[in-house]
Design a protein around this motif. Structure first.
Motif, PDB file in Angstrom:
ATOM      1  N   TYR A 166      41.169  41.268  46.370  1.00 17.94           N
ATOM      2  CA  TYR A 166      41.073  42.555  45.698  1.00 17.94           C
ATOM      3  C   TYR A 166      42.240  43.459  46.080  1.00 17.94           C
ATOM      4  N   ALA A 167      42.322  44.582  45.384  1.00 18.26           N
ATOM      5  CA  ALA A 167      43.292  45.634  45.700  1.00 18.26           C
ATOM      6  C   ALA A 167      42.543  46.959  45.706  1.00 18.26           C
ATOM      7  N   PRO A 168      42.689  47.764  46.742  1.00 23.14           N
ATOM      8  CA  PRO A 168      41.928  49.025  46.837  1.00 23.14           C
ATOM      9  C   PRO A 168      42.180  49.977  45.670  1.00 23.14           C
ATOM     10  N   TRP A 169      43.360  49.909  45.044  1.00 26.85           N
ATOM     11  CA  TRP A 169      43.664  50.816  43.939  1.00 26.85           C
ATOM     12  C   TRP A 169      43.071  50.362  42.609  1.00 26.85           C
ATOM     13  N   CYS A 170      42.565  49.118  42.568  1.00 26.46           N
ATOM     14  CA  CYS A 170      42.098  48.515  41.324  1.00 26.46           C
ATOM     15  C   CYS A 170      40.716  49.052  40.940  1.00 26.46           C
ATOM     16  N   TYR A 171      40.592  49.504  39.693  1.00 24.16           N
ATOM     17  CA  TYR A 171      39.309  50.027  39.215  1.00 24.16           C
ATOM     18  C   TYR A 171      38.228  48.958  39.235  1.00 24.16           C
ATOM     19  N   TRP A 172      38.551  47.753  38.761  1.00 20.81           N
ATOM     20  CA  TRP A 172      37.547  46.692  38.689  1.00 20.81           C
ATOM     21  C   TRP A 172      37.151  46.202  40.081  1.00 20.81           C
ATOM     22  N   SER A 173      38.097  46.246  41.028  1.00 17.05           N
ATOM     23  CA  SER A 173      37.761  45.869  42.409  1.00 17.05           C
ATOM     24  C   SER A 173      36.769  46.853  43.002  1.00 17.05           C
ATOM     25  N   ILE A 201      30.823  34.323  52.784  1.00 18.30           N
ATOM     26  CA  ILE A 201      31.348  35.259  51.784  1.00 18.30           C
ATOM     27  C   ILE A 201      32.393  36.131  52.467  1.00 18.30           C
ATOM     28  N   ALA A 202      33.579  36.193  51.886  1.00 19.02           N
ATOM     29  CA  ALA A 202      34.680  36.912  52.529  1.00 19.02           C
ATOM     30  C   ALA A 202      35.461  37.709  51.489  1.00 19.02           C
ATOM     31  N   ARG A 203      36.432  38.490  52.001  1.00 20.42           N
ATOM     32  CA  ARG A 203      37.289  39.285  51.125  1.00 20.42           C
ATOM     33  C   ARG A 203      38.693  39.341  51.734  1.00 20.42           C
ATOM     34  N   VAL A 204      39.694  39.539  50.856  1.00 16.22           N
ATOM     35  CA  VAL A 204      41.092  39.644  51.289  1.00 16.22           C
ATOM     36  C   VAL A 204      41.715  40.823  50.565  1.00 16.22           C
ATOM     37  N   ASP A 205      42.309  41.738  51.336  1.00 22.67           N
ATOM     38  CA  ASP A 205      43.018  42.888  50.761  1.00 22.67           C
ATOM     39  C   ASP A 205      44.449  42.456  50.444  1.00 22.67           C
ATOM     40  N   CYS A 206      44.767  42.320  49.146  1.00 19.34           N
ATOM     41  CA  CYS A 206      46.076  41.799  48.751  1.00 19.34           C
ATOM     42  C   CYS A 206      47.200  42.809  48.954  1.00 19.34           C
ATOM     43  N   THR A 207      46.871  44.075  49.137  1.00 19.61           N
ATOM     44  CA  THR A 207      47.929  45.041  49.439  1.00 19.61           C
ATOM     45  C   THR A 207      48.390  44.923  50.880  1.00 19.61           C
ATOM     46  N   LEU A 212      49.581  35.919  51.710  1.00 18.61           N
ATOM     47  CA  LEU A 212      48.396  35.065  51.547  1.00 18.61           C
ATOM     48  C   LEU A 212      47.962  35.035  50.079  1.00 18.61           C
ATOM     49  N   CYS A 213      47.991  36.171  49.424  1.00 18.40           N
ATOM     50  CA  CYS A 213      47.580  36.217  48.016  1.00 18.40           C
ATOM     51  C   CYS A 213      48.571  35.486  47.122  1.00 18.40           C
ATOM     52  N   ARG A 214      49.866  35.614  47.421  1.00 19.06           N
ATOM     53  CA  ARG A 214      50.851  34.879  46.630  1.00 19.06           C
ATOM     54  C   ARG A 214      50.723  33.385  46.838  1.00 19.06           C
ATOM     55  N   ARG A 215      50.365  32.974  48.045  1.00 19.03           N
ATOM     56  CA  ARG A 215      50.193  31.544  48.331  1.00 19.03           C
ATOM     57  C   ARG A 215      49.056  30.950  47.510  1.00 19.03           C
ATOM     58  N   HIS A 216      48.061  31.773  47.194  1.00 18.82           N
ATOM     59  CA  HIS A 216      46.937  31.307  46.382  1.00 18.82           C
ATOM     60  C   HIS A 216      47.072  31.761  44.924  1.00 18.82           C
ATOM     61  N   GLN A 219      47.212  36.920  40.817  1.00 15.08           N
ATOM     62  CA  GLN A 219      47.979  37.874  40.017  1.00 15.08           C
ATOM     63  C   GLN A 219      47.106  38.946  39.394  1.00 15.08           C
ATOM     64  N   GLY A 220      45.804  38.715  39.317  1.00 17.01           N
ATOM     65  CA  GLY A 220      44.889  39.707  38.771  1.00 17.01           C
ATOM     66  C   GLY A 220      43.811  40.060  39.784  1.00 17.01           C
ATOM     67  N   TYR A 221      43.370  41.301  39.779  1.00 11.77           N
ATOM     68  CA  TYR A 221      42.349  41.777  40.733  1.00 11.77           C
ATOM     69  C   TYR A 221      41.132  42.294  39.981  1.00 11.77           C
ATOM     70  N   PRO A 222      39.931  42.002  40.473  1.00 10.35           N
ATOM     71  CA  PRO A 222      39.669  41.073  41.592  1.00 10.35           C
ATOM     72  C   PRO A 222      39.643  39.622  41.110  1.00 10.35           C
ATOM     73  N   SER A 223      40.085  38.701  41.966  1.00  9.33           N
ATOM     74  CA  SER A 223      40.004  37.265  41.688  1.00  9.33           C
ATOM     75  C   SER A 223      39.046  36.644  42.708  1.00  9.33           C
ATOM     76  N   ILE A 224      37.982  36.056  42.183  1.00 12.11           N
ATOM     77  CA  ILE A 224      36.979  35.429  43.055  1.00 12.11           C
ATOM     78  C   ILE A 224      37.231  33.926  43.062  1.00 12.11           C
ATOM     79  N   ARG A 225      37.533  33.378  44.223  1.00 16.61           N
ATOM     80  CA  ARG A 225      37.856  31.958  44.352  1.00 16.61           C
ATOM     81  C   ARG A 225      36.814  31.266  45.233  1.00 16.61           C
ATOM     82  N   VAL A 226      36.521  30.023  44.849  1.00 20.62           N
ATOM     83  CA  VAL A 226      35.558  29.204  45.588  1.00 20.62           C
ATOM     84  C   VAL A 226      36.310  28.056  46.235  1.00 20.62           C
ATOM     85  N   PHE A 227      36.344  28.027  47.575  1.00 19.00           N
ATOM     86  CA  PHE A 227      37.020  26.968  48.324  1.00 19.00           C
ATOM     87  C   PHE A 227      35.969  26.020  48.898  1.00 19.00           C
TER      88      PHE A 227
END
Length: 485
Positions: A166-173, A201-207, A212-216, A219-227
């Motif tokens: 996610y990104a803190p500035w993102c409305y959808w996040s 269940i975890a979260r990553v601040d892309c800002t 780490l976010c570029r490695r995965h 490009q859009g926030y929020p992106s929910i990924r299942v590993f």
């Protein structure tokens, strides 16, 4: 019966007895020159007869393909993810088609523009009804905040790791945050990470964790990924194999999706995950995440024959994008208008009109790459294309038939600084006029007439020159004899 003497009287070519004629050296020279001239002019006339002659005119477009025009393209974007890559079409009549998927294919590519796997089936991103819970109560952090150093450790400790990038500035996040934390607390109560170990269940601040976010390839926030442990990293240049979640974002939907993930795993701590293929294919809310950050977009679209735009961009109705992280640099392999011509038809085009065909795909092989400074400035790459139709008509005797239709275009490209998300825009403007090229073959009778004219003309001219030369020589000799007498 007609006697032989009367028949001879109609002879146009009466013969002079050879004994009464006199051969001369000058006449022999003129005869050789005349014969060579006849051969040269005959060869020129034969070449002209065998060559293709055409006439060119400009008329109002009367296309047989109606009011629609086909656009074929193959464009590689080294830094635009297939997850959000969208092909949109619009025109001045108000047509606006977003995220065309029926006739467009996408392939994840590496930095060298090589495909990294099979076709990327992203499908249309679902339009969400619930982007989160509308609650006013206080909520705590139920998910674990991951960093670049702790991500690998937690991904190997738990069978399922569900991460909200996610990104803190993102409305959808921010809309997602309450329901995400509430769902995380619910799953933690049902499946304690220390005692059960099947899901975290975890979260990553892309800002903060940009690398780490570029490695995965976020490009859009929020992106929910299942590993999934044991299958999230293949022996394939370190590519990650996981899923993206596109389902509803309220607490109940999130919990249900996570329960479905846990249901396929035996209740043993730190057990490797076993993928449930049937479950994945049956759940449209989860789809494979892109293997790389690049995407090759190819296919075709049909547009109306009016000025319009074909736009390739990052698009989603449920995600936000950081314009400074969107790079629409691209390499064009093909961008053509109209029907695809077979090799035989292309050969026929070259035969009839060698000058036609050089501009039917002016953008092929062109690269448009922006620098790091341009990316930070939100650069849109625009192409302005003026399209003209060429119709070639081949005539055989008295018959006339259409051979082919070809569209040519001029291209002007520029980099434009924008306040919005960068896009690659192809603005096309079909011309209301068309170029008509008509084959005009020479008749055989015309060729024979010209050959006869060449032979007769050269023979006559040579005879005149010979007579002039002969009389001149005789006159000179008489003058010399008069002087000696």
């Amino acid at each position: 019966m007609i006697s032989t003497s009367k028949l001879k009287s109609v002879d146009f070519y009466r013969k002079i007895p050879r004994d009464l004629t006199e051969a001369s050296l000058a006449g022999a020279g003129l005869s050789i020159i005349a014969a060579l001239s006849m051969m040269f002019l005959f060869g020129m006339e034969l070449s002209s007869y065998l060559s293709v002659n055409t006439s060119t005119s400009v008329i109002v477009d009367k296309s047989s393909d109606g009011e629609f025009l086909r656009i074929d393209f193959n464009i590689s974007f080294p830094a635009l993810s297939c997850e959000f890559a969208s092909v949109d079409v619009s025109d001045i009549l108000g047509t606006n088609r977003l995220n065309i998927t029926k006739t467009v294919r996408k392939f994840s590519i590496d930095p060298n523009l090589k495909a990294t796997g099979s076709e990327f089936h992203s499908g249309p991103i679902p339009r969400l009804n619930n982007h989160g819970d509308d609650i006013e109560e206080e909520y705590g952090d139920g998910s674990i905040l991951l960093t670049a150093s702790s991500f690998e450790k937690f991904s190997h400790q738990h069978a399922i790791l569900v991460v909200n990038f996610y990104a803190p500035w993102c409305y959808w996040s921010n809309r997602l945050k309450p329901s995400w934390e509430k769902a995380a607390r619910t799953m933690r109560e049902r499946y304690d990470p220390e005692m059960d170990g099947r899901i975290l269940i975890a979260r990553v601040d892309c800002t903060v964790e940009g690398d780490l976010c570029r490695r995965h390839h976020i490009q859009g926030y929020p992106s929910i990924r299942v590993f999934r442990k044991g299958s999230d990293i293949r022996d394939n240049h370190g590519h990650h194999d996981h899923e993206s979640y596109y389902g509803e974002r309220d607490t109940q939907s999130l919990v249900s999706a996570m329960e479905a993930l846990v249901a396929s795993i035996p209740r043993q701590p730190h057990m490797l995950a076993v993928e449930d293929k049937s479950n994945q294919s049956a759940n449209p809310a989860k789809r494979p995440a892109p293997l790389t950050s690049g995407c090759r977009v190819e296919g075709f679209v049909r547009v109306k024959k009016v000025p319009g735009n074909l736009v390739v961009s990052a698009h989603s109705g449920a995600h936000s994008f950081d314009p400074s992280q969107i790079n629409v640099s691209h390499v064009i392999s093909r961008f053509t208008f109209g029907k695809h011509l077979s090799e035989r038809m292309q050969t026929e085009v070259k035969r009839l009109t060698p000058y036609v065909g050089g501009s039917h795909d002016r953008l092929a092989g062109q690269s448009y790459v922006t620098s790091r400074e341009d990316i930070d400035a939100n650069v849109t790459i625009e192409h302005y294309l003026q399209v003209v139709k060429t119709e070639i008509i081949s005539r055989s005797s008295s018959k006339e038939f259409k051979l082919l239709e070809e569209y040519e275009y001029t291209a002007h490209s520029s980099l434009v600084h924008s306040l919005y998300i960068p896009v690659a825009k192809f603005h096309f403007e079909p011309s209301p006029m068309q170029v008509l090229v008509t084959e005009v073959p020479k008749s055989f009778s015309h060729f024979i007439t010209n050959v006869c004219a060449i032979i007769g003309g050269v023979f006559t001219v040579a005879g005149i020159l010979d007579a002039v030369l002969h009389n001149t020589i005789r006159l000179v000799k008489k003058v010399e004899l008069g002087k000696h007498m």
